[in-house]
Motif scaffolding. Sequence first.
Motif, PDB file in Angstrom:
ATOM      1  N   LEU A  26       0.817  -1.207   0.000  1.00 10.74           N
ATOM      2  CA  LEU A  26       0.000   0.000   0.000  1.00 10.74           C
ATOM      3  C   LEU A  26       0.858   1.268   0.000  1.00 10.74           C
ATOM      4  O   LEU A  26       0.423   2.312  -0.485  1.00 10.74           O
ATOM      5  CB  LEU A  26      -0.931   0.002   1.218  1.00 10.74           C
ATOM      6  N   GLU A  27       2.086   1.153   0.507  1.00 13.39           N
ATOM      7  CA  GLU A  27       2.970   2.320   0.529  1.00 13.39           C
ATOM      8  C   GLU A  27       3.324   2.800  -0.883  1.00 13.39           C
ATOM      9  O   GLU A  27       3.826   3.926  -1.062  1.00 13.39           O
ATOM     10  CB  GLU A  27       4.263   1.996   1.289  1.00 13.39           C
ATOM     11  N   ASN A  28       3.046   1.991  -1.900  1.00 13.36           N
ATOM     12  CA  ASN A  28       3.331   2.388  -3.275  1.00 13.36           C
ATOM     13  C   ASN A  28       2.272   3.332  -3.852  1.00 13.36           C
ATOM     14  O   ASN A  28       2.472   3.892  -4.931  1.00 13.36           O
ATOM     15  CB  ASN A  28       3.439   1.147  -4.166  1.00 13.36           C
ATOM     16  N   VAL A  29       1.156   3.478  -3.151  1.00 14.43           N
ATOM     17  CA  VAL A  29       0.092   4.372  -3.610  1.00 14.43           C
ATOM     18  C   VAL A  29       0.305   5.747  -2.992  1.00 14.43           C
ATOM     19  O   VAL A  29       0.314   5.878  -1.763  1.00 14.43           O
ATOM     20  CB  VAL A  29      -1.298   3.834  -3.214  1.00 14.43           C
ATOM     21  N   PRO A  30       0.484   6.788  -3.786  1.00 13.40           N
ATOM     22  CA  PRO A  30       0.716   8.122  -3.232  1.00 13.40           C
ATOM     23  C   PRO A  30      -0.501   8.613  -2.448  1.00 13.40           C
ATOM     24  O   PRO A  30      -1.639   8.346  -2.826  1.00 13.40           O
ATOM     25  CB  PRO A  30       0.980   8.988  -4.466  1.00 13.40           C
ATOM     26  N   ARG A  31      -0.242   9.335  -1.378  1.00 18.47           N
ATOM     27  CA  ARG A  31      -1.339   9.841  -0.547  1.00 18.47           C
ATOM     28  C   ARG A  31      -2.020  11.047  -1.167  1.00 18.47           C
ATOM     29  O   ARG A  31      -3.109  11.444  -0.755  1.00 18.47           O
ATOM     30  CB  ARG A  31      -0.814  10.184   0.843  1.00 18.47           C
ATOM     31  N   SER A  32      -1.393  11.653  -2.140  1.00 23.41           N
ATOM     32  CA  SER A  32      -1.999  12.781  -2.842  1.00 23.41           C
ATOM     33  C   SER A  32      -1.411  12.856  -4.244  1.00 23.41           C
ATOM     34  O   SER A  32      -0.415  12.211  -4.553  1.00 23.41           O
ATOM     35  CB  SER A  32      -1.737  14.095  -2.082  1.00 23.41           C
ATOM     36  N   GLY A  33      -2.043  13.645  -5.093  1.00 24.40           N
ATOM     37  CA  GLY A  33      -1.547  13.822  -6.451  1.00 24.40           C
ATOM     38  C   GLY A  33      -2.088  12.787  -7.416  1.00 24.40           C
ATOM     39  O   GLY A  33      -2.625  11.754  -7.020  1.00 24.40           O
ATOM     40  N   PRO A  34      -1.953  13.050  -8.718  1.00 21.87           N
ATOM     41  CA  PRO A  34      -2.508  12.165  -9.745  1.00 21.87           C
ATOM     42  C   PRO A  34      -1.747  10.860  -9.867  1.00 21.87           C
ATOM     43  O   PRO A  34      -0.522  10.819  -9.762  1.00 21.87           O
ATOM     44  CB  PRO A  34      -2.372  12.996 -11.022  1.00 21.87           C
ATOM     45  N   ALA A  35      -2.476   9.785 -10.080  1.00 25.54           N
ATOM     46  CA  ALA A  35      -1.869   8.470 -10.307  1.00 25.54           C
ATOM     47  C   ALA A  35      -2.933   7.555 -10.897  1.00 25.54           C
ATOM     48  O   ALA A  35      -4.138   7.792 -10.751  1.00 25.54           O
ATOM     49  CB  ALA A  35      -1.310   7.883  -9.019  1.00 25.54           C
ATOM     50  N   ILE A  36      -2.470   6.518 -11.587  1.00 21.96           N
ATOM     51  CA  ILE A  36      -3.360   5.551 -12.219  1.00 21.96           C
ATOM     52  C   ILE A  36      -3.146   4.188 -11.575  1.00 21.96           C
ATOM     53  O   ILE A  36      -2.018   3.682 -11.533  1.00 21.96           O
ATOM     54  CB  ILE A  36      -3.083   5.443 -13.729  1.00 21.96           C
ATOM     55  N   LEU A  37      -4.216   3.590 -11.058  1.00 17.40           N
ATOM     56  CA  LEU A  37      -4.169   2.219 -10.562  1.00 17.40           C
ATOM     57  C   LEU A  37      -4.630   1.313 -11.702  1.00 17.40           C
ATOM     58  O   LEU A  37      -5.770   1.409 -12.161  1.00 17.40           O
ATOM     59  CB  LEU A  37      -5.089   2.045  -9.351  1.00 17.40           C
ATOM     60  N   ALA A  38      -3.739   0.451 -12.186  1.00 16.15           N
ATOM     61  CA  ALA A  38      -4.049  -0.457 -13.292  1.00 16.15           C
ATOM     62  C   ALA A  38      -4.126  -1.875 -12.745  1.00 16.15           C
ATOM     63  O   ALA A  38      -3.125  -2.422 -12.284  1.00 16.15           O
ATOM     64  CB  ALA A  38      -2.985  -0.360 -14.383  1.00 16.15           C
ATOM     65  N   SER A  39      -5.313  -2.456 -12.783  1.00 18.55           N
ATOM     66  CA  SER A  39      -5.545  -3.738 -12.117  1.00 18.55           C
ATOM     67  C   SER A  39      -5.968  -4.829 -13.090  1.00 18.55           C
ATOM     68  O   SER A  39      -6.592  -4.560 -14.124  1.00 18.55           O
ATOM     69  CB  SER A  39      -6.635  -3.554 -11.052  1.00 18.55           C
ATOM     70  N   ASN A  40      -5.652  -6.069 -12.732  1.00 21.54           N
ATOM     71  CA  ASN A  40      -6.283  -7.198 -13.412  1.00 21.54           C
ATOM     72  C   ASN A  40      -7.747  -7.225 -13.004  1.00 21.54           C
ATOM     73  O   ASN A  40      -8.172  -6.502 -12.093  1.00 21.54           O
ATOM     74  CB  ASN A  40      -5.578  -8.511 -13.066  1.00 21.54           C
ATOM     75  N   HIS A  41      -8.552  -8.036 -13.671  1.00 25.20           N
ATOM     76  CA  HIS A  41     -10.002  -7.975 -13.429  1.00 25.20           C
ATOM     77  C   HIS A  41     -10.595  -9.373 -13.428  1.00 25.20           C
ATOM     78  O   HIS A  41     -10.787  -9.975 -14.481  1.00 25.20           O
ATOM     79  CB  HIS A  41     -10.647  -7.107 -14.508  1.00 25.20           C
ATOM     80  N   LEU A  42     -10.904  -9.866 -12.229  1.00 21.65           N
ATOM     81  CA  LEU A  42     -11.440 -11.215 -12.081  1.00 21.65           C
ATOM     82  C   LEU A  42     -12.920 -11.253 -11.765  1.00 21.65           C
ATOM     83  O   LEU A  42     -13.606 -12.221 -12.081  1.00 21.65           O
ATOM     84  CB  LEU A  42     -10.682 -11.950 -10.968  1.00 21.65           C
ATOM     85  N   ALA A  43     -13.424 -10.206 -11.090  1.00 15.35           N
ATOM     86  CA  ALA A  43     -14.814 -10.222 -10.626  1.00 15.35           C
ATOM     87  C   ALA A  43     -15.308  -8.807 -10.390  1.00 15.35           C
ATOM     88  O   ALA A  43     -14.513  -7.863 -10.283  1.00 15.35           O
ATOM     89  CB  ALA A  43     -14.927 -11.036  -9.331  1.00 15.35           C
ATOM     90  N   VAL A  44     -16.625  -8.661 -10.283  1.00 18.11           N
ATOM     91  CA  VAL A  44     -17.206  -7.358  -9.952  1.00 18.11           C
ATOM     92  C   VAL A  44     -16.639  -6.855  -8.629  1.00 18.11           C
ATOM     93  O   VAL A  44     -16.451  -5.655  -8.425  1.00 18.11           O
ATOM     94  CB  VAL A  44     -18.743  -7.474  -9.886  1.00 18.11           C
ATOM     95  N   ALA A  45     -16.336  -7.785  -7.733  1.00 16.74           N
ATOM     96  CA  ALA A  45     -15.840  -7.424  -6.402  1.00 16.74           C
ATOM     97  C   ALA A  45     -14.489  -6.712  -6.433  1.00 16.74           C
ATOM     98  O   ALA A  45     -14.087  -6.115  -5.425  1.00 16.74           O
ATOM     99  CB  ALA A  45     -15.734  -8.675  -5.530  1.00 16.74           C
TER     100      ALA A  45
END
Length: 242
Positions: A26-45
């Motif tokens: 989780l430390e890789n996600v910036p606490r502020s500022g623009p960023a893109i989370l690119a995820s695989n997709h297995l389910a609606v959940a």
Amino acid sequence: MWFWLFKYILMGPLLALLGRPKIEGLENVPRSGPAILASNHLAVADSFYLSLAVRRRIAYLAKAEYFTGTGLKGRFLRWFYTVTGNVPIDRTDADTAQAALNTAERLLGEGRLIGIYPEGTRSPDGRLHKGKTGLGRLAVRTGASVIPVAMIGTDIVNPPGSKMWRFGKVTVRFGKAIDFARYEGLAGTPFIDRAVTDEVMYELMGLSGQEYIDIYAATVKAGGKSAGSTGETTRIPPTSAA
């Protein structure tokens, strides 16, 4: 307000009970500022557990079908996806899809966190499929860093095609942010858009441990390739981002 009520009161506790989520990197996600989370997709959940894991509010690029339902259920879903910050994409119309990307670019310009599923749709067979180049185009145009995210176990808690939810173990694994500043000024170049997207997909393959197949998930769903078809595939062991 509604988003935080859903996250912490109306849905979050139940999701935590069902999936017992483990969060890594989780430390890789910036606490502020623009960023893109690119995820695989297995389910609606996936979107639910990703939003549960991240402290910031995520704006997702969602398929337009979520916003076009009719009747009481359709109106409720349209309201739900709207108040939780989703941006519709009409994947049958290139101009509309571009408009959605323009909206995502505006949100990034405002310092927002964007969630994208590069495969374009849920995996029909549990494998990781070829990514669509809208991700690469957006990353290069905006200069926003891309954080790959592996969702693991969401298809057990929320089996595709089933309305039933089950107890399971969900892992949300964040990789290190990828900076594509080296491609500045080359946005819209097909080769560059593909190279950026493929780099992210490779990272997702390592984080998730999924078998990668160089075919679009939508093609598999349409019957172009069956789940058991032979083709160019790759598999490497999952890595921990913790």
